[in-house]
Design a protein around this motif. Sequence first.
Motif, PDB file in Angstrom:
ATOM      1  N   GLN A  20      10.947   4.344  13.852  1.00  0.00           N
ATOM      2  CA  GLN A  20      12.326   4.086  13.454  1.00  0.00           C
ATOM      3  C   GLN A  20      12.885   2.851  14.157  1.00  0.00           C
ATOM      4  OE1 GLN A  20      14.098   7.885  14.300  1.00  0.00           O
ATOM      5  NE2 GLN A  20      13.486   8.774  12.339  1.00  0.00           N
ATOM      6  N   SER A  21      12.466   2.635  15.401  1.00  0.00           N
ATOM      7  CA  SER A  21      12.880   1.428  16.121  1.00  0.00           C
ATOM      8  C   SER A  21      12.284   0.181  15.477  1.00  0.00           C
ATOM      9  CB  SER A  21      12.438   1.523  17.586  1.00  0.00           C
ATOM     10  OG  SER A  21      12.726   0.329  18.282  1.00  0.00           O
ATOM     11  N   TRP A  22      11.018   0.269  15.059  1.00  0.00           N
ATOM     12  CA  TRP A  22      10.382  -0.873  14.395  1.00  0.00           C
ATOM     13  C   TRP A  22      11.095  -1.200  13.084  1.00  0.00           C
ATOM     14  CZ3 TRP A  22       4.629   1.006  15.110  1.00  0.00           C
ATOM     15  CH2 TRP A  22       4.206   0.688  16.416  1.00  0.00           C
ATOM     16  N   ILE A  23      11.532  -0.184  12.375  1.00  0.00           N
ATOM     17  CA  ILE A  23      12.249  -0.401  11.119  1.00  0.00           C
ATOM     18  C   ILE A  23      13.575  -1.124  11.390  1.00  0.00           C
ATOM     19  CG2 ILE A  23      13.469   0.755   9.229  1.00  0.00           C
ATOM     20  CD1 ILE A  23      11.314   2.971   9.407  1.00  0.00           C
ATOM     21  N   LYS A  24      14.301  -0.686  12.416  1.00  0.00           N
ATOM     22  CA  LYS A  24      15.623  -1.244  12.706  1.00  0.00           C
ATOM     23  C   LYS A  24      15.549  -2.628  13.355  1.00  0.00           C
ATOM     24  CE  LYS A  24      17.783   3.298  13.398  1.00  0.00           C
ATOM     25  NZ  LYS A  24      18.391   4.215  14.396  1.00  0.00           N
ATOM     26  N   LYS A  25      14.553  -2.830  14.238  1.00  0.00           N
ATOM     27  CA  LYS A  25      14.567  -4.033  15.069  1.00  0.00           C
ATOM     28  C   LYS A  25      13.441  -5.022  14.793  1.00  0.00           C
ATOM     29  CE  LYS A  25      16.661  -1.489  18.940  1.00  0.00           C
ATOM     30  NZ  LYS A  25      16.494  -1.084  20.358  1.00  0.00           N
ATOM     31  N   ASP A  26      12.333  -4.559  14.213  1.00  0.00           N
ATOM     32  CA  ASP A  26      11.150  -5.420  14.120  1.00  0.00           C
ATOM     33  C   ASP A  26      10.656  -5.658  12.697  1.00  0.00           C
ATOM     34  OD1 ASP A  26      10.745  -5.819  16.981  1.00  0.00           O
ATOM     35  OD2 ASP A  26      10.255  -3.691  17.037  1.00  0.00           O
ATOM     36  N   GLY A  27      11.462  -5.303  11.719  1.00  0.00           N
ATOM     37  CA  GLY A  27      11.142  -5.688  10.349  1.00  0.00           C
ATOM     38  C   GLY A  27      10.089  -4.863   9.646  1.00  0.00           C
ATOM     39  N   LEU A  28       9.796  -3.651  10.135  1.00  0.00           N
ATOM     40  CA  LEU A  28       8.878  -2.786   9.401  1.00  0.00           C
ATOM     41  C   LEU A  28       9.571  -2.366   8.099  1.00  0.00           C
ATOM     42  CD1 LEU A  28       6.334  -1.071   9.055  1.00  0.00           C
ATOM     43  CD2 LEU A  28       7.413   0.709  10.455  1.00  0.00           C
ATOM     44  N   PRO A  29       9.015  -2.732   6.934  1.00  0.00           N
ATOM     45  CA  PRO A  29       9.685  -2.439   5.668  1.00  0.00           C
ATOM     46  C   PRO A  29       9.797  -0.932   5.418  1.00  0.00           C
ATOM     47  CG  PRO A  29       7.972  -4.111   5.363  1.00  0.00           C
ATOM     48  CD  PRO A  29       7.781  -3.525   6.737  1.00  0.00           C
ATOM     49  N   ALA A  30      10.964  -0.496   4.966  1.00  0.00           N
ATOM     50  CA  ALA A  30      11.190   0.906   4.623  1.00  0.00           C
ATOM     51  C   ALA A  30      12.334   0.967   3.624  1.00  0.00           C
ATOM     52  CB  ALA A  30      11.522   1.723   5.868  1.00  0.00           C
ATOM     53  N   GLU A  31      12.381   2.051   2.858  1.00  0.00           N
ATOM     54  CA  GLU A  31      13.472   2.223   1.910  1.00  0.00           C
ATOM     55  C   GLU A  31      14.001   3.651   1.994  1.00  0.00           C
ATOM     56  OE1 GLU A  31      12.121   2.174  -2.273  1.00  0.00           O
ATOM     57  OE2 GLU A  31      10.115   1.840  -1.456  1.00  0.00           O
ATOM     58  N   MET A  32      15.287   3.788   1.725  1.00  0.00           N
ATOM     59  CA  MET A  32      15.914   5.096   1.781  1.00  0.00           C
ATOM     60  C   MET A  32      15.776   5.788   0.432  1.00  0.00           C
ATOM     61  SD  MET A  32      17.480   7.042   3.979  1.00  0.00           S
ATOM     62  CE  MET A  32      18.227   5.948   5.223  1.00  0.00           C
TER      63      MET A  32
END
Length: 227
Positions: A20-32
């Motif tokens: 979750q930190s990578w998604i918020k801060k490091d650009g790991l792509p994710a979708e809701m």
Amino acid sequence: MLLKTSDAAIAINVTENVIQSWIKKDGLPAEMISGELMINRTDLLEWATERGLKVDPEIFKVNDDENIHMPTLMEAIESGGIHFGVKGNDKETVLRNVVECLNLPDKLDPEFILQVLLTREAMGTTAIGDGIAIPHVRNPIMLRIPKPKIALCFLETPIDFEAFDAKPVNILFTLTSPTVKVHLHLLSRLAFALREKRLRSVLQNQDSKETIMAVFKEIDSSPGRPK
């Protein structure tokens, strides 16, 4: 094709909080989706490969075409070929020449394939560091071809692909496949292979086709490879 953050955490052997930190801060792509963060499996492999992280190949197993032959990297590269001195001083020209190297069937429009590649690059770089890119890894190029191909192209002039490590790209792997399952199989094998220093060395040195293929053959037969 989508993973929960908890499943992604298991695949990379970290905690869900790290994902979750990578998604918020490091650009790991994710979708809701329906109130839950979901990660595309291919996005995860691409993102992790850029950062030298190991991904459990089990997450790339899919159930379509169970009886289809799963090629080795050596088989796919033998089919796609190793091409030296591919010309071009910008991304579009290079990719146009890479499409020519794919030796597509006459019924397939090379201009369409080029636009697919350019559209993908406009969404974000496919460079994975150390001068290497894997064009169009997030959305597989699915073609009606008799067998999958990986075209390995060495560029005459290194090109800026806006890579994570800021290095210009001079080595391209372009995958074309008849099914998603085969694409993911080859992509996970390629990600595994590119962690090997001996492969990176022969690629950077632009050794002979015979030497490069010999290294791929060794990696294909190594115990820790993805199945």
